[in-house]
Design a protein around this motif. Structure first.
Motif, PDB file in Angstrom:
ATOM      1  N   VAL A 186       0.846  -1.191   0.000  1.00  0.00           N
ATOM      2  CA  VAL A 186       0.000   0.000   0.000  1.00  0.00           C
ATOM      3  C   VAL A 186       0.886   1.246   0.000  1.00  0.00           C
ATOM      4  O   VAL A 186       1.970   1.253   0.586  1.00  0.00           O
ATOM      5  N   MET A 187       0.428   2.270  -0.683  1.00  0.00           N
ATOM      6  CA  MET A 187       1.112   3.560  -0.721  1.00  0.00           C
ATOM      7  C   MET A 187       0.190   4.617  -0.112  1.00  0.00           C
ATOM      8  O   MET A 187      -0.978   4.742  -0.481  1.00  0.00           O
ATOM      9  N   VAL A 188       0.752   5.381   0.821  1.00  0.00           N
ATOM     10  CA  VAL A 188       0.013   6.458   1.487  1.00  0.00           C
ATOM     11  C   VAL A 188       0.715   7.767   1.165  1.00  0.00           C
ATOM     12  O   VAL A 188       1.950   7.853   1.270  1.00  0.00           O
ATOM     13  N   ILE A 189      -0.041   8.773   0.755  1.00  0.00           N
ATOM     14  CA  ILE A 189       0.560  10.053   0.383  1.00  0.00           C
ATOM     15  C   ILE A 189      -0.175  11.189   1.074  1.00  0.00           C
ATOM     16  O   ILE A 189      -1.321  11.048   1.496  1.00  0.00           O
ATOM     17  N   GLN A 190       0.543  12.313   1.181  1.00  0.00           N
ATOM     18  CA  GLN A 190      -0.082  13.577   1.576  1.00  0.00           C
ATOM     19  C   GLN A 190      -0.226  14.417   0.312  1.00  0.00           C
ATOM     20  O   GLN A 190       0.743  14.644  -0.404  1.00  0.00           O
ATOM     21  N   GLN A 191      -1.417  14.839   0.053  1.00  0.00           N
ATOM     22  CA  GLN A 191      -1.689  15.497  -1.209  1.00  0.00           C
ATOM     23  C   GLN A 191      -1.230  16.947  -1.237  1.00  0.00           C
ATOM     24  O   GLN A 191      -1.118  17.545  -2.299  1.00  0.00           O
ATOM     25  N   GLN A 192      -0.929  17.499  -0.099  1.00  0.00           N
ATOM     26  CA  GLN A 192      -0.417  18.862  -0.037  1.00  0.00           C
ATOM     27  C   GLN A 192       1.115  18.809   0.006  1.00  0.00           C
ATOM     28  O   GLN A 192       1.697  18.071   0.803  1.00  0.00           O
TER      29      GLN A 192
END
Length: 234
Positions: free
Chosen positions: A153-159
């Motif tokens: 799984v990949m988790v990102i912060q969109q800001q």
């Protein structure tokens, strides 16, 4: 009749008898000495004839030539053997180099596959629409031989300038076990999650016997609030 014979032997007309000494070895010794003498004269005459005719000198020259040819052939043989030894050494080195290159090619192919996987994974990092600051991208899962589940799984912060995120990742698996509904979480519970821009997490889970996985779900939690959820069906 007997009287006449006796009278003949006793009278002057009786046959004469010669007594000689029997020594045959003296005669044979003389013959052997004469034969050896004649043989020595013949051999001396033969050698003298070769000298006068030049035959002996030619034989010596031929012997010298043959010895020179033998030495030349021996040198050529040694050179050929040296070339063969060098060729064998080069072949061994080339074989070793080929095997080493084959091993390196296998490593590069494995790295290339990993890079393709990473590329496919990162291609899914498209900014999501909405106001959520944290999002789950590219949730993947695969059952291996029916006994294990590999997930990623990949988790990102969109800001782009978002502060560091601190939370947890929960992964749950659901399906059937012995024909009945079944669900389980990761062994050890939720995993700590801390990152700034993105974070990729993966793992391997042992499945119970007779388990059939139908759904995998990932959840990002910050404190008591759920920030992102994503599920996939297998």
């Amino acid at each position: 009749m007997r009287f006449k014979l006796l009278r003949r032997r006793l009278t002057i007309s009786a046959p004469h008898m010669a007594i000689r000494t029997h020594r045959p070895w003296i005669r044979w010794a003389g013959i052997a000495i004469m034969t050896g003498f004649y043989a020595a004269i013949a051999l001396w005459t033969f050698e003298l004839g070769k000298t006068f005719a030049g035959v002996d000198g030619g034989a010596k020259e031929e012997l010298v030539r043959l010895r020179a040819d033998n030495a030349r052939l021996r040198d050529e043989r040694d050179k050929v053997q040296s070339v063969m030894n060098t060729s064998a050494s080069m072949i061994t080195t080339e074989t070793s180099t080929r095997e080493r290159l084959a091993a390196q090619i296998k490593v590069l192919e494995a790295e290339n596959r990993a890079l393709r996987d990473d590329l496919g994974f990162f291609q899914k990092l498209i900014p999501a629409t909405g106001s959520e600051s944290v999002a789950i991208r590219a949730l993947q899962a695969e059952v291996l031989a029916g006994t294990q589940l590999r997930w990623q799984v990949m988790v990102i912060q969109q800001q782009k300038s978002a502060p560091e995120f601190r939370g947890k990742l929960q992964v749950s698996i659901s399906g059937t076990l012995d024909g009945k509904p079944w669900m389980m979480d990761l062994p050890g519970g939720a995993q700590a999650l801390q990152f700034r821009q993105y974070r990729r997490i993966e793992g391997l889970v042992d499945l119970p016997p007779q388990a059939v996985v139908k759904n995998v779900s990932a959840r990002v939690v910050e404190g008591t609030a759920t920030r992102a959820v994503q599920s996939i069906k297998l």
